[in-house]
Design an enzyme around this catalytic site. Structure first.
Site, mmCIF file in Angstrom:
data_model
loop_
_atom_site.group_PDB
_atom_site.id
_atom_site.type_symbol
_atom_site.label_atom_id
_atom_site.label_comp_id
_atom_site.label_asym_id
_atom_site.label_seq_id
_atom_site.Cartn_x
_atom_site.Cartn_y
_atom_site.Cartn_z
ATOM 1 N N PHE A 1 -5.327 4.781 14.592
ATOM 2 C CA PHE A 1 -4.872 5.475 13.033
ATOM 3 C C PHE A 1 -6.616 5.204 12.332
ATOM 4 C CE2 PHE A 1 -1.771 8.583 12.924
ATOM 5 C CZ PHE A 1 -1.033 8.308 14.142
ATOM 6 N N LYS B 1 -13.102 -1.322 18.016
ATOM 7 C CA LYS B 1 -11.560 -1.436 18.455
ATOM 8 C C LYS B 1 -11.215 -1.451 19.891
ATOM 9 C CE LYS B 1 -9.691 -0.945 13.175
ATOM 10 N NZ LYS B 1 -9.234 -1.918 12.661
ATOM 11 N N ASN C 1 1.160 -1.683 0.048
ATOM 12 C CA ASN C 1 0.111 0.455 -0.069
ATOM 13 C C ASN C 1 0.567 1.168 0.027
ATOM 14 O OD1 ASN C 1 0.613 0.895 2.838
ATOM 15 N ND2 ASN C 1 -0.491 -0.922 3.314
ATOM 16 N N ASP D 1 -5.105 -5.424 4.614
ATOM 17 C CA ASP D 1 -6.294 -6.221 5.362
ATOM 18 C C ASP D 1 -6.087 -7.853 4.541
ATOM 19 O OD1 ASP D 1 -7.727 -4.531 7.066
ATOM 20 O OD2 ASP D 1 -7.982 -3.895 5.532
ATOM 21 N N LYS E 1 -15.002 3.032 14.137
ATOM 22 C CA LYS E 1 -13.649 1.991 14.935
ATOM 23 C C LYS E 1 -12.920 2.043 15.991
ATOM 24 C CE LYS E 1 -11.804 2.142 9.344
ATOM 25 N NZ LYS E 1 -10.752 2.759 8.939
ATOM 26 N N LYS F 1 7.562 -17.656 -9.427
ATOM 27 C CA LYS F 1 6.921 -16.392 -10.244
ATOM 28 C C LYS F 1 6.012 -16.826 -11.733
ATOM 29 C CE LYS F 1 8.514 -12.726 -13.298
ATOM 30 N NZ LYS F 1 9.469 -12.938 -14.937
HETATM 31 N N1 CTP Z 1 -5.139 -2.128 12.140
HETATM 32 C C1 CTP Z 1 -4.623 -3.185 12.612
HETATM 33 N N2 CTP Z 1 -4.386 -4.517 11.772
HETATM 34 C C2 CTP Z 1 -5.085 -3.927 11.041
HETATM 35 C C3 CTP Z 1 -5.879 -3.453 10.042
HETATM 36 C C4 CTP Z 1 -6.041 -1.745 10.967
HETATM 37 O O1 CTP Z 1 -4.555 -3.797 13.792
HETATM 38 N N3 CTP Z 1 -5.027 -6.001 9.930
HETATM 39 C C5 CTP Z 1 -5.032 -1.250 12.513
HETATM 40 C C6 CTP Z 1 -4.160 -0.127 11.988
HETATM 41 O O2 CTP Z 1 -2.939 -0.120 12.230
HETATM 42 C C7 CTP Z 1 -5.161 1.496 12.054
HETATM 43 C C8 CTP Z 1 -6.564 0.940 12.909
HETATM 44 O O3 CTP Z 1 -6.274 -0.640 13.149
HETATM 45 O O4 CTP Z 1 -4.617 1.876 13.892
HETATM 46 C C9 CTP Z 1 -7.030 1.276 11.478
HETATM 47 O O5 CTP Z 1 -6.784 1.058 10.227
HETATM 48 P P1 CTP Z 1 -8.104 0.982 9.148
HETATM 49 O O6 CTP Z 1 -7.096 0.176 7.862
HETATM 50 O O7 CTP Z 1 -7.724 2.633 8.923
HETATM 51 O O8 CTP Z 1 -8.660 0.066 9.047
HETATM 52 P P2 CTP Z 1 -9.368 -0.885 9.131
HETATM 53 O O9 CTP Z 1 -10.032 -2.028 10.401
HETATM 54 O O10 CTP Z 1 -8.689 -2.093 8.364
HETATM 55 O O11 CTP Z 1 -10.754 -1.189 8.264
HETATM 56 P P3 CTP Z 1 -11.341 -0.926 6.939
HETATM 57 O O12 CTP Z 1 -9.866 -1.121 5.843
HETATM 58 O O13 CTP Z 1 -12.123 -1.408 6.301
HETATM 59 O O14 CTP Z 1 -10.969 0.851 6.261
#
Ligand code: CTP
Length: 397
Positions: free
Chosen positions: A322, A340, A209, A278, A336, A288
């Site tokens: 974040f 969380k 990303n 995710d 969130k 490959k």
């Molecule tokens: N985070 C985490 N583990 C994951 C995904 C996210 O610990 N697998 C943490 C990130 O580091 C951040 C927070 O959760 O502090 C929110 O991350 P974000 O990507 O915005 O949220 P998601 O829970 O992944 O939701 P979405 O992508 O659907 O918006």
């Protein structure tokens, strides 16, 4: 050792001012960001241009004027520093400080400073022992101002005795000592994650990303400057590791989870600034993948939510997350934070131009579970980091 620290150095009108170019050079070499203010008399002993060249930024001198050094910027400068130092400090300037007199730029700025102040006196030995000077220094000590005593030896006026400004090396040692153990996060252990995670598909390809890691690195650096003991678990980035921080490099989400779990039980605060992937490929192909004309389907499986899993097992840790969003910022952020189980959430709109991923700047909303909320301007990421950590210190530590 002084990486990322913002020092404001005031130079007053004594002969020892001729040593300040060496001092500035030494501080800059250690990584400090040095800004200078000179009194009108200091200019007789050392050229502003010399100091400007060595520090890499304009030297402030006048209280009233336009552009850099205008009446607004001196308050801003004073508010945004980790340490203020006066070197050399004359008897006159020490007297003004002790009595709160603000009749020029430097003496005015010092009244607006909340950071620790270090005074490095230099004067003739009889002046140094004068009861008025002794009393003024006691007043300053009583207010928590640090004074680096002058040395004994030959004075510029030809006499021998106490009064010569401390050596440049000693001043720098004192700055280092003052900076780390006295910060508001001293004694706290903070775990920060930063950067992207990358999920391999085959030996040469991965899913990643756009995270640059800059926000997480700035948080680790600022937390260190504020006295915390910091571990930074970082995905792959192009950034230089912050000084004095324990850096652990990882690649994938699962590796990040493993490292974070390892450090988590011993920390006071977890800041998850990493953009954790995710999903990962269900299986990583050993060879490959060859180009073909048929569509290729990759099966992705979800990664664990590191933050959510840990918040269910926390003992005393403060949890900070974040949320980088492209729409419905506040709703998503609040969801969130609750989902969380976070104490503090930092939300930003990554679709806004010039901020967020890859940029040196950011604009965020800091919200906490007690209902507190703070919205920042567009600011450099180290200043955003400072605001987040100040919010944490004020409300949770
Ligand atoms: N985070 C985490 N583990 C994951 C995904 C996210 O610990 N697998 C943490 C990130 O580091 C951040 C927070 O959760 O502090 C929110 O991350 P974000 O990507 O915005 O949220 P998601 O829970 O992944 O939701 P979405 O992508 O659907 O918006």
């Amino acid at each position: 050792m002084l990486n990322g620290m913002r020092l404001l150095v005031g130079i007053t009108g004594g002969i020892a001012a001729y040593k300040t170019p060496y001092l500035v050079r030494g501080l800059v070499k250690q990584g400090a960001n040095v800004r200078l203010v000179m009194t009108r008399n200091a200019v007789h002993f050392v050229a502003p241009l010399t100091l400007q060249t060595l520090s890499g930024s304009a030297v402030l001198r006048e209280m009233f004027g336009t552009g850099e050094g205008s009446s607004m910027s001196h308050i801003e400068w004073a508010a945004d520093i980790h340490l203020m130092m006066i070197a050399p400090a004359t008897a006159n300037f020490i007297g003004k400080m002790a009595n709160g007199i603000a009749d020029d730029l430097l003496s005015t700025m010092i009244l607006a400073v909340e950071a620790p102040i270090l005074v490095v006196p230099a004067m003739n030995k009889r002046m140094y022992k004068n009861p008025a000077v002794v009393r003024n220094m006691d007043v300053l000590r009583g207010r928590g101002v640090h004074i680096l005593e002058p040395g004994i030896g030959e004075l510029a006026c030809g006499e021998e005795g106490i009064g010569r400004m401390a050596d440049v090396e000693e001043i720098i040692r004192t700055v280092r000592k003052l900076m780390v153990p006295s910060g508001p996060l001293y004694g706290k252990r903070i775990l920060v994650t930063a950067g992207p995670t990358v999920e391999p598909i085959d030996p040469v390809r991965y899913i990643g990303n756009r995270s640059s890691g800059k926000m997480g690195y700035a948080l680790a650096q600022e937390a260190r400057i504020m006295g915390a003991s910091v571990t930074l678990v970082s995905g792959p980035t192009m950034l230089v590791p912050p000084q004095g921080v324990n850096v652990v490099q990882v690649q994938t989400s699962l590796e990040m989870q493993e490292e974070v779990r390892k450090y988590f039980p011993d920390v006071d605060v977890l800041i998850m600034a990493a953009a954790v992937g995710d999903f990962r490929a269900e299986s990583v192909l050993p060879e490959k993948i060859k180009r073909g004309s048929e569509p290729l389907t990759l099966k992705l499986v979800p990664n664990p939510d590191i933050l959510k899993d840990l918040s269910m097992h926390r003992t005393r840790q403060i949890m900070i997350g974040f949320a980088a969003e492209t729409g419905h910022l506040m709703d998503e952020a609040r969801r969130k934070m609750n989902d969380k189980g976070l104490d503090l959430l930092v939300a930003n709109d990554v679709s806004e131009n010039g901020v967020g991923f890859g940029s040196d700047k950011n604009r965020v909303i800091i919200m906490d579970r007690k209902g507190g909320m703070e919205e920042t301007d567009i600011l450099p990421k180290d200043q955003i980091a400072r605001k987040i950590l100040n919010h944490l210190t004020r409300n949770f530590l």
